[in-house]
Enzyme design. Structure first.
Site, PDB file in Angstrom:
ATOM      1  N   CYS A   1       1.006  -1.207   0.043  1.00 53.24           N
ATOM      2  CA  CYS A   1       0.101  -0.017   0.103  1.00 53.24           C
ATOM      3  C   CYS A   1       0.921   1.156  -0.111  1.00 53.24           C
ATOM      4  CB  CYS A   1      -1.049  -0.163   1.275  1.00 53.24           C
ATOM      5  SG  CYS A   1      -2.645   0.986   0.941  1.00 53.24           S
TER       6      CYS A   1
ATOM      7  N   HIS B   1      -3.648  -5.274   1.001  1.00 51.31           N
ATOM      8  CA  HIS B   1      -3.463  -5.623   2.660  1.00 51.31           C
ATOM      9  C   HIS B   1      -4.079  -7.107   2.943  1.00 51.31           C
ATOM     10  CE1 HIS B   1      -2.520  -1.699   3.831  1.00 51.31           C
ATOM     11  NE2 HIS B   1      -3.726  -1.053   3.172  1.00 51.31           N
TER      12      HIS B   1
END
Length: 490
Positions: A339, A435
């Site tokens: 991310c 994630h």
């Protein structure tokens, strides 16, 4: 088989933050599930950089997702209608009903104006949840005796009163000062607030709890309510923590006999639960650091997510971390970005709408040939995908406001609908928005393959289920559950 008995909600509040309310709430969610009820967790307002995507594609605090998992139900925004994600020391992104509504300073957020409307939103969520599940297991936030904030409270005893919840005060004895913290907390409550407290749970006791019997009696006399349990300190039950406070216990150094994985300790590190499975892999030593010397000892370096990617990128350039990561890459170590960390590994991060920072843009580390633009719309979704050439279906979730592109695409992950994610430079360097990617055993084995011949296939879902059961067993052994059930009878 669900029970027909109707129970009042139960609530766990604290003498301060990080006393164990989230874990205890998860434990009771599992206990009620085991006992044939249909529980659901609820926290009106959460402040955390650890968040999760619901099945519907909305965002809530990770702790409530964990508690829902313990209850055996899908997570939902009604379980955490207000989420604050700090972007700086004085400002947070406000997520309402799973969607960001803008950044606000603490001063603006806690202004009296608008609090009633916010509380109404919270109550709508609670009532909707209570119409589907029973009992609702509520969690408070921080301390219940912050006098300067009580009149703006939408999370603690005002919520307990609104829910008519049997409320239990939790404290952490390991910190010391347990008598003062409990007595002071109760003394600062108004009489009608004290009446809500049905008992006290003392958490994180080390040693033989019978040695505390005299202290227990003193607390009951001082506070006027029973001590319903003394929970032992434990390290052998693995429940995902909510806040980065727990990272203080994970600043371990490298190990000579394991694969060393250094997670870069960013100022606004988010979703550190991405590494929970890795932390429990016997082949691996995971440690969090911002020391160049410790980064140099790692076999694998991971740049994690960040709630303020530009400012965290500038910070690691200034403290020597960026140079250490770049040197690790040049020396053939594995370097991975997740991310915000994926964005940092690129050439440029641009924030034209100032969604995270007033700083317009910054160069990245230049390891991956990608550029990122931060958009005003946040992407939140659960995803199934295929990692590179692996045949197995993997699961993860996305929470990001960035759009990252490259002139020549080289994806890491492939979705069923033809979309793809991330940039794969080589076997030892890649970045992704996914994630939870390291919750997938095949991907961990791929990550560790250059460093060990051992394979460790853990059914992580089964592992977590066992941990919830062990937590429930521990609570049953050390808490007067009969008394708690009595207080919950309608």
């Amino acid at each position: 088989m669900e029970k027909k008995v109707v129970l009042k909600p139960i609530m766990f509040v604290g003498t301060s933050s990080d006393v164990g309310k989230s874990v205890i709430t998860a434990g009771f969610c599992r206990i009620f599930k085991q006992d044939g009820f249909s529980p659901a967790p609820f926290k009106a307002q959460n402040m955390s950089l650890n968040s999760f995507a619901t099945p519907e594609g909305f965002e809530i605090g990770r702790a409530q997702a964990v508690q829902a998992e313990a209850a055996g139900i899908p997570c939902h925004t009604d379980m955490n209608p207000v989420l604050l994600k700090p972007t700086s020391d004085s400002s947070s992104q406000v997520v309402l009903q799973g969607k960001p509504v803008g950044n606000m300073s603490a001063r603006d957020y806690f202004k009296a104006e608008g609090r009633e409307k916010l509380f109404q939103e919270v109550c709508v969520s609670f009532n909707r949840l209570a119409s589907k599940y029973s009992p609702i297991v509520l969690e408070g936030a921080g301390s219940i005796s912050e006098l300067n904030l009580k009149h703006r409270d939408i999370t603690n005893l005002r919520m307990a009163r609104e829910a008519n919840a049997a409320t239990f005060l939790v404290t952490d004895i390991e910190r010391g000062g347990v008598f003062a913290s409990l007595y002071g907390t109760m003394a600062l409550l108004e009489p009608e607030e004290r009446a809500l407290i049905k008992g006290i749970i003392i958490n994180k006791f080390r040693g033989d709890s019978s040695l505390f019997d005299e202290g227990r009696a003193m607390i009951e006399k001082l506070c006027g309510v029973p001590v319903v349990g003394v929970l032992p300190y434990f390290k052998d039950i693995v429940i995902e923590e909510e806040d980065s406070v727990s990272l203080k216990q994970k600043l371990n150094m490298a190990s000579a006999d394991k694969v060393n994985v250094a997670i870069i300790l960013l100022n606004r590190l988010s979703n550190f639960t991405d590494f929970s499975r890795l932390e429990n892999d016997p082949r691996v030593r995971v440690y969090y650091t911002k020391e160049p010397e410790e980064i140099a000892k790692a076999d694998i370096v991971i740049l994690p997510g960040s709630k303020n990617t530009i400012e965290d990128t500038i910070a690691i350039k200034n403290n020597g971390v960026a140079q250490a990561v770049t040197l690790a890459f040049k020396n053939g170590k594995t370097v991975v970005g997740i991310c915000g960390g994926y964005q940092m590994l690129g050439e440029l991060i641009d924030d034209p709408y100032q969604v995270e920072s007033s700083i317009g843009s910054t160069s990245g580390l230049g390891i991956l040939p990608v550029k990122t633009i931060l958009r005003e719309e946040k992407i939140t979704k659960q995803s199934s995908f295929r990692f590179r050439n692996l045949d197995t279906e993997c699961l993860g979730y996305e929470i990001h406001m960035g759009e990252t592109s490259a002139e020549i695409e080289s994806p890491v992950n492939f979705y069923r609908d033809g979309r793809h994610d991330g940039y794969f430079l080589n076997e030892r360097c890649w970045g992704t928005y996914m994630h939870g990617i390291l919750d997938n055993g095949d991907i961990i084995n791929h990550l560790l393959k250059p460093y060990t011949n051992l394979e460790n296939i853990i059914d992580y879902k089964e592992f977590k289920d066992q941990q919830y059961n062990r937590l429930a067993d521990l609570i049953r052994q050390h808490v007067d559950l009969d008394y708690i059930y009595q207080t919950m009878e309608s």
